[in-house]
Design a protein around this motif. Sequence first.
Motif, PDB file in Angstrom:
ATOM      1  N   LEU A   1      -5.775  12.045   2.021  1.00  0.00           N
ATOM      2  CA  LEU A   1      -5.095  10.873   1.500  1.00  0.00           C
ATOM      3  C   LEU A   1      -5.629  10.510   0.115  1.00  0.00           C
ATOM      4  O   LEU A   1      -6.760  10.847  -0.230  1.00  0.00           O
ATOM      5  CB  LEU A   1      -5.304   9.688   2.451  1.00  0.00           C
ATOM      6  CG  LEU A   1      -4.754   9.875   3.866  1.00  0.00           C
ATOM      7  CD1 LEU A   1      -5.122   8.665   4.708  1.00  0.00           C
ATOM      8  CD2 LEU A   1      -3.249  10.071   3.860  1.00  0.00           C
ATOM      9  N   PRO A   2      -4.811   9.794  -0.665  1.00  0.00           N
ATOM     10  CA  PRO A   2      -5.284   9.339  -1.970  1.00  0.00           C
ATOM     11  C   PRO A   2      -6.555   8.508  -1.834  1.00  0.00           C
ATOM     12  O   PRO A   2      -6.795   7.870  -0.813  1.00  0.00           O
ATOM     13  CB  PRO A   2      -4.121   8.478  -2.482  1.00  0.00           C
ATOM     14  CG  PRO A   2      -2.921   8.992  -1.763  1.00  0.00           C
ATOM     15  CD  PRO A   2      -3.416   9.426  -0.415  1.00  0.00           C
TER      16      PRO A   2
ATOM     17  N   LYS B   1      -2.085   3.716   6.685  1.00  0.00           N
ATOM     18  CA  LYS B   1      -2.479   5.125   6.704  1.00  0.00           C
ATOM     19  C   LYS B   1      -1.569   5.930   7.624  1.00  0.00           C
ATOM     20  O   LYS B   1      -1.177   7.052   7.305  1.00  0.00           O
ATOM     21  CB  LYS B   1      -3.927   5.273   7.152  1.00  0.00           C
ATOM     22  CG  LYS B   1      -4.964   4.941   6.098  1.00  0.00           C
ATOM     23  CD  LYS B   1      -6.358   5.275   6.593  1.00  0.00           C
ATOM     24  CE  LYS B   1      -7.405   4.980   5.531  1.00  0.00           C
ATOM     25  NZ  LYS B   1      -8.763   5.325   5.992  1.00  0.00           N
TER      26      LYS B   1
ATOM     27  N   TYR C   1       1.217   4.151  -2.876  1.00  0.00           N
ATOM     28  CA  TYR C   1       1.071   5.589  -2.576  1.00  0.00           C
ATOM     29  C   TYR C   1       2.265   6.380  -3.115  1.00  0.00           C
ATOM     30  O   TYR C   1       2.101   7.441  -3.724  1.00  0.00           O
ATOM     31  CB  TYR C   1       0.946   5.780  -1.063  1.00  0.00           C
ATOM     32  CG  TYR C   1       1.423   7.118  -0.566  1.00  0.00           C
ATOM     33  CD1 TYR C   1       0.642   8.261  -0.704  1.00  0.00           C
ATOM     34  CD2 TYR C   1       2.677   7.245   0.037  1.00  0.00           C
ATOM     35  CE1 TYR C   1       1.091   9.490  -0.255  1.00  0.00           C
ATOM     36  CE2 TYR C   1       3.132   8.457   0.486  1.00  0.00           C
ATOM     37  CZ  TYR C   1       2.338   9.585   0.343  1.00  0.00           C
ATOM     38  OH  TYR C   1       2.789  10.804   0.773  1.00  0.00           O
TER      39      TYR C   1
ATOM     40  N   ILE D   1       1.740   6.550   5.950  1.00  0.00           N
ATOM     41  CA  ILE D   1       1.624   7.541   4.879  1.00  0.00           C
ATOM     42  C   ILE D   1       1.439   8.934   5.449  1.00  0.00           C
ATOM     43  O   ILE D   1       2.030   9.910   4.957  1.00  0.00           O
ATOM     44  CB  ILE D   1       0.462   7.165   3.938  1.00  0.00           C
ATOM     45  CG1 ILE D   1       0.847   5.902   3.163  1.00  0.00           C
ATOM     46  CG2 ILE D   1       0.130   8.303   2.989  1.00  0.00           C
ATOM     47  CD1 ILE D   1      -0.274   5.284   2.379  1.00  0.00           C
TER      48      ILE D   1
ATOM     49  N   THR E   1       0.829  -1.215   0.000  1.00  0.00           N
ATOM     50  CA  THR E   1       0.000   0.000   0.000  1.00  0.00           C
ATOM     51  C   THR E   1       0.857   1.256   0.000  1.00  0.00           C
ATOM     52  O   THR E   1       0.584   2.217  -0.724  1.00  0.00           O
ATOM     53  CB  THR E   1      -0.941   0.010   1.218  1.00  0.00           C
ATOM     54  OG1 THR E   1      -1.761  -1.161   1.199  1.00  0.00           O
ATOM     55  CG2 THR E   1      -1.838   1.250   1.215  1.00  0.00           C
TER      56      THR E   1
ATOM     57  N   LEU F   1      -6.779   4.931  -0.458  1.00  0.00           N
ATOM     58  CA  LEU F   1      -6.563   4.707   0.970  1.00  0.00           C
ATOM     59  C   LEU F   1      -7.785   5.061   1.802  1.00  0.00           C
ATOM     60  O   LEU F   1      -7.791   4.885   3.012  1.00  0.00           O
ATOM     61  CB  LEU F   1      -5.372   5.537   1.451  1.00  0.00           C
ATOM     62  CG  LEU F   1      -4.006   5.040   1.022  1.00  0.00           C
ATOM     63  CD1 LEU F   1      -2.935   6.025   1.430  1.00  0.00           C
ATOM     64  CD2 LEU F   1      -3.723   3.681   1.608  1.00  0.00           C
TER      65      LEU F   1
END
Length: 296
Positions: free
Chosen positions: A290-291, A265, A145, A268, A141, A294
């Motif tokens: 966040l993108p 998360k 990202y 990130i 993940t 996610l």
Amino acid sequence: MEKTWQQLGFIGFVKVVLHHAKCSRASLKGAVGVDPRGDVRSILWLRAVGCTEVYSFDRFLGSTSRVPPGIASLVPECSTTKMRWQNNLAFLEPLRIANQPMRAPNLSHLSQNSALVNGRIGIVAVAPWPGKFWLTQGWVTVVEYLKARSLVPVLICGPGQESQSAEATGFSVKEILSAKDVFDLARIISSCEALITLDSGPMHLASALKKPLVALFGPAHLPLWAPFSPNCEIVVSPLTSNGPIHLVDSNIELGKKIMREIESKSVIVAFEKVSAGSAKKFAFGSSLNLPAFLQK
């Protein structure tokens, strides 16, 4: 290839100590030894090679294992309140060294011959103890990202760790940079804009190189092993007890259980803070834009 003391076994370890004692006793006779780990094995080795006086912590660093009295001059270990390098300053007074203003270690001179590669983000996904490993899906993940931000993740590891690093990250990173020694590792780390790393040796070297970094801690002993880079975020598992967890085989599953609770998360979010240059010392996750992938 050199063997660890575990691989040597007790008898093998004793033979190594006696060999070094025979080779070094004449030149080290009367020397003062310092063991900054509180390790009985190190103390005995320093005695065997000829040190007349030995100073050591009163317990094994970051644990509850006490050093027996009488085998060394003992200094109180303060791992619950101080970082590793700060603990070492406790030896200045008994060694009668003037305690002048001190700063965290700085090895930035090792990066002088290394060119920064724009967009390169180093990932350290393996450590000597498997209980520090993070979930493969977590790395996948995070890599997704980074790529979405047009950054270039690379795996950083030591010789022989290439396959393990690739597997740990779900084969999501194409480029693997394997360092042949510490100087090569410093060069590789210096070429990165930032690092995302497990609690490991490369993490500490990156910290001493003043490299922006995100560090993942599970079975951690903080602040003892905390990095000290000016721009860093420490992502701590909610299950971290902040107490001694001995890095032995019987505790590997416990370590993995603790690491599984770190959310991608949170990693990130920590990276966003580091890349913005507004890092604080600890990150437990906060809301950012966040993108979309996610926000599921």
